[in-house]
Design a protein around this motif. Structure first.
Motif, mmCIF file in Angstrom:
data_model
loop_
_atom_site.group_PDB
_atom_site.id
_atom_site.type_symbol
_atom_site.label_atom_id
_atom_site.label_comp_id
_atom_site.label_asym_id
_atom_site.label_seq_id
_atom_site.Cartn_x
_atom_site.Cartn_y
_atom_site.Cartn_z
ATOM 1 N N GLU C 878 0.767 -1.129 -0.442
ATOM 2 C CA GLU C 878 -0.398 -0.255 -0.117
ATOM 3 C C GLU C 878 0.894 1.662 -0.147
ATOM 4 O O GLU C 878 0.292 1.983 -0.355
ATOM 5 C CB GLU C 878 -0.743 -0.458 1.684
ATOM 6 C CG GLU C 878 -2.022 -1.078 0.896
ATOM 7 C CD GLU C 878 -2.687 -0.935 2.148
ATOM 8 O OE1 GLU C 878 -2.335 -0.222 3.829
ATOM 9 O OE2 GLU C 878 -3.512 -1.883 2.627
ATOM 10 N N VAL C 879 2.001 1.475 0.580
ATOM 11 C CA VAL C 879 2.198 2.397 1.310
ATOM 12 C C VAL C 879 3.464 2.795 -1.148
ATOM 13 O O VAL C 879 3.804 3.507 -0.914
ATOM 14 C CB VAL C 879 3.624 2.224 2.163
ATOM 15 C CG1 VAL C 879 4.669 3.004 1.902
ATOM 16 C CG2 VAL C 879 3.084 1.832 3.272
ATOM 17 N N LEU C 880 3.807 1.085 -0.737
ATOM 18 C CA LEU C 880 4.469 1.357 -2.399
ATOM 19 C C LEU C 880 3.958 2.204 -2.674
ATOM 20 O O LEU C 880 4.477 3.158 -3.803
ATOM 21 C CB LEU C 880 4.903 0.193 -2.657
ATOM 22 C CG LEU C 880 6.328 0.417 -3.282
ATOM 23 C CD1 LEU C 880 6.902 -0.427 -2.106
ATOM 24 C CD2 LEU C 880 6.329 -2.112 -3.265
ATOM 25 N N LEU C 881 2.780 1.863 -3.630
ATOM 26 C CA LEU C 881 1.760 2.105 -4.185
ATOM 27 C C LEU C 881 1.192 3.526 -3.970
ATOM 28 O O LEU C 881 1.033 4.503 -5.203
ATOM 29 C CB LEU C 881 0.798 1.490 -4.426
ATOM 30 C CG LEU C 881 0.489 -0.054 -4.999
ATOM 31 C CD1 LEU C 881 -0.237 -0.464 -4.591
ATOM 32 C CD2 LEU C 881 1.237 0.280 -7.145
ATOM 33 N N LEU C 882 1.282 3.871 -2.823
ATOM 34 C CA LEU C 882 1.487 5.651 -2.420
ATOM 35 C C LEU C 882 1.111 6.423 -2.781
ATOM 36 O O LEU C 882 1.347 7.499 -3.238
ATOM 37 C CB LEU C 882 -0.038 5.390 -1.574
ATOM 38 C CG LEU C 882 0.767 5.380 0.034
ATOM 39 C CD1 LEU C 882 0.310 6.873 -0.210
ATOM 40 C CD2 LEU C 882 0.136 5.071 0.692
ATOM 41 N N LEU C 883 2.364 6.133 -2.681
ATOM 42 C CA LEU C 883 4.287 7.143 -2.777
ATOM 43 C C LEU C 883 4.006 7.987 -4.500
ATOM 44 O O LEU C 883 4.002 9.087 -4.471
ATOM 45 C CB LEU C 883 5.184 6.857 -2.484
ATOM 46 C CG LEU C 883 5.717 6.726 -0.985
ATOM 47 C CD1 LEU C 883 7.163 5.824 -1.002
ATOM 48 C CD2 LEU C 883 5.194 7.383 -0.232
ATOM 49 N N PRO C 884 3.907 7.096 -5.499
ATOM 50 C CA PRO C 884 3.577 7.709 -6.900
ATOM 51 C C PRO C 884 2.557 8.500 -7.200
ATOM 52 O O PRO C 884 2.540 9.531 -7.502
ATOM 53 C CB PRO C 884 3.607 6.669 -7.324
ATOM 54 C CG PRO C 884 3.657 5.269 -6.828
ATOM 55 C CD PRO C 884 3.371 5.765 -5.232
ATOM 56 N N LEU C 885 1.893 8.026 -5.655
ATOM 57 C CA LEU C 885 0.115 8.758 -6.455
ATOM 58 C C LEU C 885 0.477 10.575 -6.229
ATOM 59 O O LEU C 885 -0.193 11.214 -6.478
ATOM 60 C CB LEU C 885 -0.875 8.071 -4.990
ATOM 61 C CG LEU C 885 -1.327 7.273 -5.983
ATOM 62 C CD1 LEU C 885 -2.730 6.567 -4.988
ATOM 63 C CD2 LEU C 885 -2.453 7.283 -7.074
ATOM 64 N N ILE C 886 1.159 10.811 -4.831
ATOM 65 C CA ILE C 886 1.597 11.843 -3.986
ATOM 66 C C ILE C 886 2.630 12.565 -5.293
ATOM 67 O O ILE C 886 2.591 13.937 -5.390
ATOM 68 C CB ILE C 886 1.758 11.388 -3.005
ATOM 69 C CG1 ILE C 886 1.034 11.156 -1.935
ATOM 70 C CG2 ILE C 886 1.865 13.418 -1.928
ATOM 71 C CD1 ILE C 886 1.545 10.865 -0.878
ATOM 72 N N ILE C 887 4.340 11.965 -5.523
ATOM 73 C CA ILE C 887 4.616 12.648 -6.118
ATOM 74 C C ILE C 887 4.375 13.013 -7.178
ATOM 75 O O ILE C 887 4.734 13.869 -7.952
ATOM 76 C CB ILE C 887 5.667 11.338 -6.067
ATOM 77 C CG1 ILE C 887 6.649 11.187 -5.070
ATOM 78 C CG2 ILE C 887 7.127 11.796 -7.299
ATOM 79 C CD1 ILE C 887 7.952 9.662 -4.732
#
Lengths: 176, 302, 1047, 191
Positions: C878-887
């Motif tokens: 989950e963390v791995l996938l949500l970082l790109p959303l923000i970046i």
């Protein structure tokens, strides 16, 4: 009244009274009540149970249960009265004939302590919550005493001042 | 840059104040229409202060806590993205941040935050209100989008400034007159956006009492209050820019937003209320068809 | 070298001895029986090897008794004959073993004798070079078969034998008549003589008459439509071993004779005869099987259909008008078909023997009971249905691509039949693989061996045919696929499998590293490999429930997708596409869905066969070679991709397939696999349609995309199951992507590619989170959840960001896709589509709120009180996938720059007309949008507001969840307060008519219509022997009348 | 049922009343009274005219709200039975401080015509802190308006501190409440 004759033929009728053209009182015994109600419902057209009420005849040691029926087609009311013993107020439910009787009986149980055997929800709280005395609608229940004991005396005099203050205030405000 | 931020902050405060004032005026006008005196026009400021200065408040959780900020920031963001005075360096705000599409989507942010916070309160009325609001949004979005697309295609730009510039040169260049059907559709959908009375299904006092913010109190509510007023201002400004030719000066902006503000106000006071499904059906039929007239015209003339 | 006569002689002798020995020494009889079969197998094997190794260059010709051919009997054994003998004896051997394992039928002596005679007869039919001798062998075979069938102690066997006998006699009579006439006309019975010298001497009419007599006799034995009712009864009624030998081998011998004899007929007559009978038999068999509830009869229909296909192929094979290259290919296809069908059918019939009860429903759960059973069944079914990597697949491909263009209706026919085959076989597969595990009987040796043969043959077949068809299958990918299958061996420990899979995937990334180029395949390859890898991490927690085939299948899906994107020809794309489809079918079938996987299989197969048809129509197989005139290939090829994207009206598989597939697999299915459809459509648009041509078709595609988005969104709004809701949402989002691709402008493609990646991030995140939630909560039914934010804060946060991104609300990454798409739409001027797209994305807010509210907000239900945060691996992903959303939300250029490079590598496209200038967002001619500013503004003002609030707010007390202003009442339970059921019921009142299940009803109507037709067609088989006999005679007369040319 | 986490079982904090903005606060509070629309007795029928066109309480800055969370004023509109009292207590405690109680009519003062009833309470101020009493049976809207005017004055001068008293004397109030509500099925603190 023809209907009274027919009832007399079939059931034990203790008392009868024709109040108006469309309102008849019939008294009967407990045993005859359910047959009579069924008969009235099925053959005489009294399809609707309007209400059930209870009267506490403390002097005679009796509860009077009145079943108020309504015939929509003939536009007639009939009230079937039945007396039960006040000491052992046990009676039978009619909720199988009219399901709405369930609530009336529940209320009468709460207020008078009449026990309708077979009523499924009897004993559940309807109006009174956490009642802790004899049923309040019985005539031997002293409501003033109960009220004073539980809710205290009426308010002290001092509060009248505030009241006056408000009314003065009100006048003043109206004048403006 | 910093001066820009400073002016934006001032504008924001002004926007909130003007929004609150308009709210007060609307209460006053409503009262007068109902043949009564009504509160003062400053009533909303008093309410806001009172709410802000309440002693206690309750919170139901993190999202509940954050939702008013979402609401305020969403409202403020939308407000700041819409230019007030078109060529003024101070009053065009952050309109460089995005065009009309950005604005339309940024509008949702506040609503979303609000919806989440309300839903977390655990009060059943809150999600009921939110779902009604969202459903209604699906309703009014169709005519609104039609008119916005008409404008974007007609002016060949998606920026608010561009659309405003396209309307310069006299009152008859306003989109209100050049694209009357699109404007009509948009103004009808504005009623839905403002939840004016025929479409008052979100707060729906008769059914769900307060609607989404049922559990909100005190300071939370004051944030929502100001968020709501600035959000309303943003919508007025947007409609002013889209259909009334924008504003060349602050005074013009005041006047035009006031005009936009009057429209839902007058409607709201003379109509009873739709049920939700009637409201959605209404939006998907009448204003949509009205808007389609201009849409067809645009697509044929292109 | 073994003399073929020895085989026949020894078999005949031992049959004789067994009959005698049986009375005295039962054991010795058995030993001799099995020894004979072993010997026969070895001997024919040696002969065949001789041919293979080139030791024998010419056919062996045996002259019995030393008489020269025209007078004496002559055996003629070539490569084909030897191979057929090997086939016959292997099937016979396997059947015999099955008998020994299970117990021989009584009386066993007679059974063994008849069995030997049957295989001997079949071999004789193959070997013989003499027409009268042929008749004799046919009689031996037939009589042995009658006896065997009659002696089976199963219901209806006797009746079947009787029918067989009557029909068989008629057929023999025809053959005998033909032989008599032949002798009369030529004075010889030797095939070589007749073929070589004597044919020229007689009139063609007489020759045709003779051949047709023989052929119609053979056609009866080959079970052509409509004279195959007897065969179905035999298959249903007789002992499975006998049936296996008959269907698997003996019939093939007849087919060989059919091929040999057919040459006598004038070409055009034979060609149309074969096409008509082959085609009708094929279709009838495939479609009539739909209504069949008896499994063995179903297999019977399938056998009939396969024979029909073989006859059809024979028509083309013997057509000398075709190029020799094509005929060679068809020959290879025939060999493969025979091989494939024999062993698969043997395996299936013997498996059917292990299942109690004859109905399809009786197979429920059999695959779960026994891995051997599952293996045999799966590989056999895949072989028969022609699914890669099995040999049957190559047979079909070879056949199709060898058929010349003017017979493309035959290709259509083959493909339609293949689709029908998928429908009923996978119905059976679905039934067998679901339900309570049921222990199937233990006699699995023979079916296992025969399906093992099928599997073992795979690498060889691939090796030969991929080269022959010049399909450059990517070797690295093949290697990786092989390794992936090896993961199965770690099945004893799921964690080990998990680690192994991760390692394999890492190795795969390392191996395929050179392919990460800034072009379309590189772009999608990165998505596939990195995305698949990330999602693989999250599969760990469900280890308890995962079948041991999960990880191999998962890896196969990933690597086959890599194969798809790396394909340089359409055919290799198709091969990998099929591998991907079927491995994902296995994964979907692991879930709880009853019909999900089956529907998926049907739709995928339909799409895939349409694609194959389209590829067949292409002038060149290479991807990237110019445009094609005409829309048909593009439409056909797109169908496969549209199915994978579940575009309306092909979407009805999606809800259940997404909703019911294994939870650990759904993220991959939605996040990446649906994007393969995007990749394919992109290829079609660029390389087949041309980016700037065919505007009408692209406009149509655009409407398809946007209507998909609209209707699927609407369906999602009313969906009450978490995964099914996400499924609809996923399909809707892919609709936007399709819309962008259909636009065909650089901006539209930018939007599509951006959204492709972004959709992977948030949808995979949502599905991963859903998997975690369902794992913890134990249900995916939304109204039963609620309030989980108090237990799963991280998952809530991740889901929230994903939802914001999904809804396309700035400042997160999802908005960029929306902005680009709308800009592209307005730039292009597709006005009405723009409006619908806007509306659809507004509707998306409805279900977005539904997800968040129903799962996380509202009241926490009592039964979920002790729920914990999702498992560690899931949280990590989950963390791995949500970082790109923000970046990406702040810096969309990180993705848009590579996309520009991809676009400039494509013909007809150029980098999107976006200027970045000073703003950290994008500026087009239309508008602008500053991503970094929005992000900074949002974060900054949010923080300021928060701090200000924290300082100035009143004293805040955190209250319990039931502390709500509830009319003064004290709420009793969370359930009373939670608003979960019918969340959008009021909205349904307004727009409910829009989601009337029209499409589902249409598809269902089609399915039921075909079923009704099949039911009607099936009435031809009355089960009455008189009718059958009448059919045979009538048909023979018709054949003679039409094809003989005698007027 | 595990009540854990369901209700806040924690005594309210004692609040101080003052600060720099006290004057403004009181002024604003007095002019922005939001009334929870909770009809407890027969008097609530009088509130409708009070708040609508005829008498127009809105000009005093008053509003009806549908939730106790946002309300400042709780109107006890007439007699209270034991059953209603439970709900009233809960509603009152769910309101946010500062909050005020206005009692309408004779019944809350001394039981009124129901002084001898078995279920109507006689003195409201034993159970809740009342800021303003408005007499009458029932008081007319004019009287109610006058009452609110009085309440505004009290607030303005900082004397409407029933909410403070309630917190300070919570134990006493609770004792009285529990005396008549035998079966206390509520959470102890209803925030």
């Amino acid at each position: 009244m023809e209907i009274l004759e027919r009832l007399r033929e079939r059931f034990e009728v203790l008392e009868e009274k024709v109040q108006r053209d469309d309102l008849i009182f019939v008294g009967t015994t407990g045993k005859n009540l359910i047959p009579m109600l069924v008969y009235l419902k099925e053959y005489e057209g009294f399809k609707t149970l309007v209400m059930i009420s209870c009267v506490d005849w403390i002097e005679e040691g009796k509860f009077q249960l009145s079943y108020n029926l309504w015939a929509p087609k003939q536009k007639k009311n009939i009230i079937v009265k039945v007396f039960i013993d006040r000491k052992q107020p046990n009676f039978t439910t009619i909720y199988r004939i009219w399901p709405q009787a369930e609530v009336y009986e529940r209320e009468i149980h709460e207020m008078f302590g009449v026990n309708f055997e077979g009523n499924p929800t009897q004993g559940e709280e309807l109006i009174l919550e956490d009642w802790d005395d004899i049923p309040p609608m019985r005539r031997d229940f002293d409501t003033l005493k109960y009220s004073m004991e539980k809710f205290g005396e009426r308010a002290p005099k001092s509060r009248i001042n505030i009241r006056r203050e408000i009314s003065e205030q009100y006048d003043e405000w109206r004048r403006k | 840059m910093w001066s820009k931020i400073f002016y934006a902050f001032l504008t924001l405060l002004g926007g909130i104040a003007y929004g609150l004032l308009l709210g007060g005026i609307s209460r006053k006008i409503t009262a007068r229409m109902q043949n009564r005196r009504g509160p003062t026009v400053w009533q909303n400021f008093i309410d806001l202060w009172k709410l802000f200065r309440k002693k206690t408040a309750v919170s139901h959780g993190v999202m509940f806590y954050l939702a008013p900020m979402f609401r305020l920031v969403g409202g403020a963001g939308t407000f700041l993205l819409v230019p007030i005075v078109i060529d003024s360096p101070y009053l065009s705000n952050f309109s460089f941040g995005g065009d009309l599409i950005v604005i339309m989507y940024f509008m949702v942010l506040g609503c979303l935050g609000m919806a989440l916070g309300a839903a977390e309160s655990g009060h059943p009325h809150a999600p009921i209100g939110v779902t009604r609001g969202l459903s209604q949004m699906a309703g009014y979005e169709l005519p609104f989008v039609i008119s916005v697309v008409v404008l974007m295609i007609a002016d060949k730009t998606a920026t608010v400034e561009g659309i405003v510039r396209a309307q310069q040169g006299g009152i008859l260049h306003w989109h209100l007159f050049t694209h009357p059907f699109a404007a009509a559709a948009a103004f009808i959908s504005l009623l839905g956006m403002m939840t004016s009375y025929p479409f008052q299904v979100v707060l729906a006092p008769q059914e769900i009492a307060v609607g989404p913010p049922t559990e909100y109190s005190s300071t939370f509510l004051s944030y929502m209050f100001s968020g709501r007023s600035v959000f309303a201002m943003a919508k007025y400004l947007l409609f002013m820019d889209l259909f009334l030719g924008g504003a060349g000066s602050l005074l013009e902006a005041f006047a035009k937003t006031f005009l936009v503000f009057l429209w839902p106000l007058f409607i709201t006071n003379v109509f009873p209320r739709f049920r939700l499904e009637q409201s959605v059906r209404f939006f998907w039929t009448w204003p949509t068809f009205i808007g389609l007239v201009d849409l067809l015209r645009i697509s044929l003339m292109r | 070298m073994v003399n073929p006569i020895v085989i026949i002689g020894i078999t005949l002798a031992s049959a004789f001895f067994i009959g005698i020995l049986q009375a005295y020494a039962k054991v010795w009889a058995r030993v001799i029986f099995i020894l004979t079969l072993v010997f026969d197998l070895l001997a024919s094997g040696i002969v065949f090897y001789g041919f293979l190794s080139g030791e024998l260059a010419r056919p062996i010709s045996v002259k019995i008794g030393g008489f020269p051919p025209p007078i004496g009997i002559n055996l003629l054994v070539g490569k084909a004959e030897a191979a057929m003998a090997v086939l016959i004896f292997s099937v016979a051997f396997l059947g015999a073993i099955h008998w020994f394992v299970k117990g021989l039928p009584q009386p066993e002596g007679k059974a063994m004798v008849l069995f030997l005679l049957l295989s001997l007869g079949a071999t004789g039919i193959t070997f013989t070079g003499d027409f009268f001798n042929l008749f004799v062998f046919i009689e031996i075979t037939s009589i042995a078969a009658y006896g065997l069938v009659a002696s089976s102690r199963t219901k209806g066997a006797l009746e079947a034998a009787f029918k067989y006998m009557v029909v068989g006699s008629i057929s023999s009579t025809f053959i005998l008549l033909g032989v008599v006439f032949l002798y009369k006309a030529t004075g010889s019975l030797n095939m070589m003589d007749i073929a070589g010298k004597l044919l020229g001497g007689i009139s063609s009419a007489v020759l045709a008459l003779i051949t047709l007599l023989i052929l119609s006799g053979l056609l009866v034995e080959l079970e052509v439509f409509p004279i195959n009712g007897w065969a179905l009864d035999v298959y249903q009624g007789a002992d499975p071993v006998v049936v296996a030998l008959l269907a698997g081998a003996a019939v093939k011998a007849f087919y060989l004779v059919f091929l040999k004899t057919a040459g006598f007929l004038p070409l055009s007559s034979f060609f149309s005869l074969a096409l008509i009978f082959g085609g009708s038999t094929y279709l009838a068999g495939q479609f009539f099987a739909w209504r069949q509830r008896d499994v063995r009869r179903l297999f019977g229909y399938s056998s009939v259909a396969q024979l029909g296909l073989l006859i059809l192929a024979a028509g083309f094979f013997l057509n000398s008008a075709l190029a020799s290259q094509s005929r060679l290919m068809i020959g290879a296809a025939i060999v493969l078909l025979i091989f494939n069908h024999s062993f698969a059918k043997t395996s299936l019939f013997l498996l059917a023997d292990n299942v109690k009860g004859s109905n399809v429903e009786d197979w429920a759960g059999t695959l779960r009971g026994n891995p051997l059973f599952a293996f045999s069944f799966t590989s056999s079914v895949f072989s028969i249905a022609g699914i890669p990597p099995m040999a049957g697949f190559w047979a079909k491909v070879l056949l199709i691509f060898a058929i010349p263009r003017q017979y493309s209706w035959a290709v259509a026919l083959i493909l339609i039949g293949a689709l029908a085959e998928v429908v009923y076989y996978f119905h059976l597969y679905r039934v067998a693989s679901q339900g309570e595990g049921k222990e199937a009987g233990g006699n699995l040796f023979s079916p296992f061996v025969s399906s093992l043969l099928l599997v073992v043959s795979v690498p060889m077949v691939w090796g030969i045919f991929s080269r022959k068809l010049s399909i450059p299958l990517n070797g690295q990918v093949l290697l990786l696929l092989g390794i992936s299958l090896g993961i199965y061996l770690l099945g004893f420990s799921r964690p080990l499998q998990w680690l192994g899979s991760l390692a394999t995937l890492g190795y795969g990334i390392y191996v395929l590293l050179p392919h990460f180029k800034p072009d379309l395949s590189g772009f999608f390859l990165a998505l596939v490999l990195f995305g698949g890898g990330a999602l693989l991490i999250a599969t760990y927690p469900g280890s308890k429930k995962l079948p041991s085939t999960f990880y191999p299948a998962y890896l196969v899906v990933v690597f086959s997708m890599a194969g798809v994107v790396l394909s340089s020809t359409w055919l290799s794309l198709f091969v990998f596409w099929e591998v991907m489809t079927w491995s994902s079918f296995l994964l979907i079938n692991m879930g709880e869905g009853k019909k999900a996987a089956w529907l998926y299989a049907i739709f995928s197969a339909a799409g895939a066969y349409a694609m194959l048809g389209g590829i067949y129509l292409l002038p060149s197989l290479r991807i990237g070679v110019g445009k094609v005139p005409g829309l048909l290939p593009a439409v056909l090829i797109s169908l496969a991709f549209l199915v994978k994207m579940a575009t309306a009206p092909l979407h009805i598989w999606a809800r259940d397939a997404y909703g019911e597939s294994a939870h650990q697999f759904t993220p991959l299915l939605s996040g990446i696999m649906s994007k393969m459809g995007v990749f394919g459509t992109a290829l079609v648009v660029v390389y087949i349609l041309g980016v700037s041509s065919n505007p009408v078709f692209r406009y149509f595609l655009g409407w398809l995309g946007v209507l998909t988005a609209f209707f699927m969104t609407l369906l999602a709004v009313f969906q009450d199951d978490l995964k099914k809701l996400l499924a609809y949402s996923s399909v809707a989002q892919v609709g936007y992507i399709l819309l962008g691709v259909a636009l065909g402008t650089p901006l539209g493609w930018s939007a599509s590619l951006y959204h492709t990646v972004n959709h992977f991030f948030f949808k995979a995140l949502l599905f991963v989170a859903a998997a975690g939630i369902i794992y913890r909560v134990g249900t995916s039914y939304l109204p039963q959840m609620g309030g989980l934010i108090r237990r799963m804060p991280l998952t809530f946060f991740a889901t929230l960001l994903a939802i914001i991104s999904l809804a396309g609300i700035p400042p997160l990454s999802g908005f960029a896709g929306k902005w680009l798409l709308y800009s592209a739409l307005i730039e292009k001027g597709w006005i009405f589509i723009t409006v619908v797209a806007f509306l659809a994305s507004t509707l998306a807010f409805l279900y977005c709120f539904k997800i968040l509210h129903s799962v996380f907000l509202g009241q926490l239900q009592e039964e979920n009180f002790n729920v914990k945060e999702v498992p560690l691996t899931v949280a990590l992903v989950e963390v791995l996938l949500l970082l790109p959303l923000i970046i990406l939300g702040a810096f969309p250029r990180l993705l848009l720059d590579p996309i520009d490079k991809v676009l400039s590598s494509l013909p007809g496209l150029s980098p999107a007309p976006i200027h970045y200038g000073r703003v950290m967002g994008a500026v087009t001619k239309l508008g602008h949008w500053n991503a970094l500013f929005l992000m900074v503004f949002f974060a900054g003002s949010f923080l300021i507001a928060l701090v200000f609030f924290a300082i100035t707010s009143a004293r805040i007390r955190k209250v319990g969840q039931l502390d709500v202003g509830y009319s003064g009442e004290v709420p009793r339970s969370a359930e009373d307060l939670h608003f979960g059921y019918g969340l959008y019921e009021h909205f349904r009142k307004a727009v409910g008519w829009l989601i009337y299940p029209l499409v589902t009803k249409v598809w269902k109507g089609i399915y039921e219509g075909i079923n009704a037709l099949a039911e009607m067609g099936r009435r031809i088989y009355t089960g009455d022997v008189n009718t059958y006999a009448a059919y045979v005679i009538a048909l023979s007369i018709i054949i003679l009348y039409i094809f003989s040319g005698v007027k | 049922m595990d009540k854990k986490n369901y209700f806040l079982d924690e005594k309210p904090e004692k609040l101080t009343y003052g600060g720099v903005f006290r004057k403004i606060d009181d002024w604003a509070r007095a002019r922005s009274l939001w009334v929870v629309a909770y009809g407890t007795g027969c008097g609530s029928i009088e509130l409708r005219p009070t708040f609508t066109s005829r008498f127009d309480a809105e000009r005093l800055g008053m509003r009806m709200v549908g939730t106790p969370r946002q309300a400042d004023v709780l109107i006890i509109s007439g007699y209270l039975t034991v059953k209603t009292l439970k709900r009233v207590i809960r509603v009152y405690e769910q309101m946010q401080s500062p909050k005020y109680v206005v009692a309408l009519g004779a019944c809350p003062i001394n039981g009124g015509m129901y002084y001898d009833s078995y279920n109507a309470i006689n003195q409201l101020d034993l159970y809740l802190p009342v800021d303003v009493w408005i007499t009458g049976c029932m008081p007319r809207p004019e009287a109610i308006l006058a009452g609110f005017k009085r309440l505004q004055e009290l607030i303005d001068s900082g004397r409407a501190d029933g909410w403070k008293k309630y917190i300070e004397n919570l134990d006493w109030y609770r004792e009285n409440q529990r005396k008549i509500i035998k079966n206390w099925k509520m959470p102890n603190y209803n925030w």
